[in-house]
Each structure stands twice: as structure tokens, then as C-alpha cells.
Design a protein around this motif. Structure first.
Motif, mmCIF file in Angstrom:
data_model
loop_
_atom_site.group_PDB
_atom_site.id
_atom_site.type_symbol
_atom_site.label_atom_id
_atom_site.label_comp_id
_atom_site.label_asym_id
_atom_site.label_seq_id
_atom_site.Cartn_x
_atom_site.Cartn_y
_atom_site.Cartn_z
ATOM 1 N N GLY A 45 0.777 -1.202 0.115
ATOM 2 C CA GLY A 45 0.011 0.081 0.002
ATOM 3 C C GLY A 45 0.839 1.272 0.068
ATOM 4 N N GLY A 46 2.099 1.223 -0.365
ATOM 5 C CA GLY A 46 3.047 2.225 -0.209
ATOM 6 C C GLY A 46 3.048 2.876 -1.620
ATOM 7 N N ARG A 47 3.634 4.121 -1.616
ATOM 8 C CA ARG A 47 3.679 4.939 -2.804
ATOM 9 C C ARG A 47 5.104 4.603 -3.429
ATOM 10 N N ALA A 48 5.410 3.823 -4.351
ATOM 11 C CA ALA A 48 6.685 3.607 -4.877
ATOM 12 C C ALA A 48 6.760 3.823 -6.247
ATOM 13 N N ALA A 49 8.262 4.441 -6.527
ATOM 14 C CA ALA A 49 8.635 4.645 -7.894
ATOM 15 C C ALA A 49 9.747 4.116 -8.381
ATOM 16 N N PHE A 50 10.041 3.965 -9.553
ATOM 17 C CA PHE A 50 11.387 3.141 -10.053
ATOM 18 C C PHE A 50 11.991 3.840 -11.362
ATOM 19 N N PHE A 51 13.410 3.767 -11.109
ATOM 20 C CA PHE A 51 14.170 4.256 -12.482
ATOM 21 C C PHE A 51 14.774 3.002 -12.702
#
Length: 332
Positions: free
Chosen positions: A72-78
């Protein structure tokens, strides 16, 4: 206010997973339990010798991002893919898991990375990775809003292999720290530590990295400090970073912060199927708890829960809703 809880930076890899016996590893010269970098010719040879396989989007930090999102976390990815079929699969999968992924794909060669993972009957995985487009990740792929807008940035030690990725990580770390955020890393594996020991220690001692994850049954931390004593290595890492989490397979994990020590029990499992992604999901659980302000005991328990679930399936990304599982366990 931070827009993201965790920004993950890593190799965008499609995993091709097959089961095999010990003899297959020996016959094909595969180092058991390690991540071996291979070239195009070797990739084609191993693929031709694989049995029935499962294709799944993977890559260490990408798995962690997917795990954070499942909690339920807010995740981003490069991470860098090419504009080919595997690149489309990778982008679709990570978006479907709720991760913000906007890195521009590479046009043309090299193709999207793939890792052939051979799983032996004991659940151990041996990875043979063709990095492909991953090596093209560079400073131009750093999105400043995500770098400064995530509570914690997390990157994988494997990224120290492609040189331009180092520049991207250092640039992201500067942006993160300038915004008052924290930076974390995983050492990835003991072979990676052997290649970059001095650089990894410098990242920790210079304050570029605040939180360190050490996986692989304590082999990595002993390799980092070139000692056969786990206790001696643990005493050293206390001095070198603010927080360190060291996983020890069935022995659970140990988390240290200054003079504080937290011992985490391993989650009980019914059957060990595939250890692929265990450390990645441990990091996801820990970082989710940490970015929600939980104490270290709860952070470690969330990591242990996620790792325990993923090793009971084939593939490195959670099939269950991790938030629901954590709520049922009384951790969230």
C-alpha cells in the motif's frame, strides 16, 4: 510533503525461471547461488538448454518497488528497458503493480535485459544475467521530482557494474539529501561486494548511503569487512552507517542502529520453493514500515513476512496482497 514513500533504482530485467538439478549447474559451469553476468552468446546457449520456464518481470530493486506497492506504499522506479517486446512486458507489469515508472525506453540496441534463473530442489537460485539495455541507464534518466520527492531512495549494488549508473545514483542521492530525504542500498551479493568493496564502504562512510541491507545468510557482510566473524562484521557496520539490516535465512535477521540491536525471527513457512526475491521483499517490508514511522521491530517483522511469503512460490514478486497479509498478522 513527499510524493512517494520509496524510490527504487535498479536493473530492469525480465526473469526467465526454470527448475533444474545440481548436475545441470555443474555441466553448464553455473556458480550456484550467485548472480553471473553473461554475454549474448552465453545467454543464447543457456536459454537453449533450459527446461520449461516462467517469464516474469524482475530485477532486484524492481521487485522491492513492487513489494512496497503491494503493502500500500507509494513506490517509484528508475530503470532502463528497450522498446522491444520484453521492454513492453516489463513496463506493463510494473505499472500494473502500482509503481510509477516513467524512464524513457531505449530505441534500438541493446535489447531489454533478461536473467535466466535456475532453481535447484533446495530452493536456491542461480542467476545468469544479460544486462542489455540496463547499462544505458545514466544521469539523464534521473527525474528530479522523484529523487527529491521520495522519503527514501533505495538502489541495488548490482548497479555498480554499469559505470553510467553510478553517476545516476550519486546525482539522485544529492537531490534526495538536499531535500532532507534518506538513501539506502543493498549490497546485492558477496561477489558484487568483492568487486566494489572499497567503493561500497566509501558510500557508507561518506554519508552518501544512510541505510544498508545485507542479504545472503551473512556472507555479504563478512565479505565486506573481510572477516570470518559475523559479530566482528556487525560491530564494524554499526560504525559505518546509520541503520543496517542483515538477513540470515532461517535464522531471521538482525537490525542495528548505533548501540541498538533488534533480532527478528524468520517467518514460518510450509515449503521452500524458490528463494528468488527473498531479500528484495524483505527490503520492501522494512522500507514500507520505516517510511510509515514504525519501530525497527515492526519494520523487520514486515520484511520477514514478505520474504517468507515470496519464497513459497516461483517468481520474485508478491502474488498476495501484502497489506492484507500484514493486517492479518497484526503488523499494520
Amino acid at each position: 510533503m513527499p510524493k512517494y514513500d520509496v524510490l527504487c533504482i535498479g536493473n530492469a530485467i525480465v526473469d526467465i525461471i526454470a527448475q533444474c538439478d545440481e548436475e545441470f549447474l555443474e555441466t553448464n559451469g553455473i556458480i550456484k547461488g550467485a548472480m553471473n553476468l553473461i554475454d549474448t552468446q552465453r545467454a543464447e546457449l543457456l536459454y537453449s538448454r533450459m527446461g520449461p520456464a516462467i517469464e516474469a518481470s524482475g530485477g532486484s530493486a524492481g521487485n522491492t518497488a513492487a513489494g512496497v506497492a503491494s503493502f500500500g506504499g507509494r513506490a517509484a522506479f528508475f530503470g532502463k528497458v528497450s522498446n522491444d517486446a520484453l521492454g513492453e512486458i516489463y513496463a506493463h507489469d510494473i505499472h500494473a503493480q502500482g509503481v510509477a515508472f516513467d524512464t524513457r525506453p531505449l530505441k534500438g540496441e541493446p535489447p531489454t535485459a533478461r536473467s535466466m534463473i535456475f532453481v535447484t530442489p533446495d530452493g536456491e537460485r542461480s542467476m545468469n544475467t544479460y544486462l542489455g539495455a540496463c547499462v544505458e541507464l545514466g544521469p539523464e534518466d534521473v527525474e528530479a521530482d522523484k529523487a527529491s520527492g521520495a522519503k527514501v531512495t533505495y538502489f541495488e549494488g548490482y548497479l555498480w557494474d554499469p559505470p553510467r549508473a553510478k553517476e545516476a545514483i550519486r546525482q539522485t542521492a544529492k537531490l534526495a539529501h538536499a531535500a532532507g530525504r534518506e538513501v539506502s542500498m543493498t549490497l546485492s551479493d558477496s561477489f558484487c561486494v568483492d568487486r566494489y568493496r572499497d567503493e561500497f564502504l566509501d558510500l557508507m562512510r561518506s554519508g552518501t548511503v544512510d541505510i544498508v541491507f545485507v542479504f545472503a545468510n551473512s556472507h555479504e557482510i563478512k565479505s565486506l569487512y573481510q572477516t570470518s566473524s559475523f559479530d566482528e562484521a556487525l560491530a564494524q557496520i554499526r560504525k559505518d552507517c546509520r541503520i543496517a539490516a542483515v538477513t540470515r535465512s532461517e535464522k531471521g535477521s538482525v537490525i542495528v542502529r548505533g548501540d541498538e540491536t533488534v533480532v527478528i525471527k524468520a517467518t514460518a513457512i510450509k515449503e521452500l520453493v524458490d528463494t528468488t526475491g527473498a531479500g528484495d521483499l524483505y527490503a520492501a517490508g522494512f522500507l514500507h514500515g520505516y517510511t510509515q514511522g514504525r519501530d525497527l521491530q515492526t519494520c523487520g517483522d514486515l520484511g520477514s513476512l514478505a520474504a517468507g511469503l515470496v519464497i513459497q512460490q516461483i517468481g520474485p514478486r508478491p502474488r498476495q496482497n501484502l497489506r492484507r497479509e500484514a493486517e492479518q498478522a497484526g503488523l499494520l
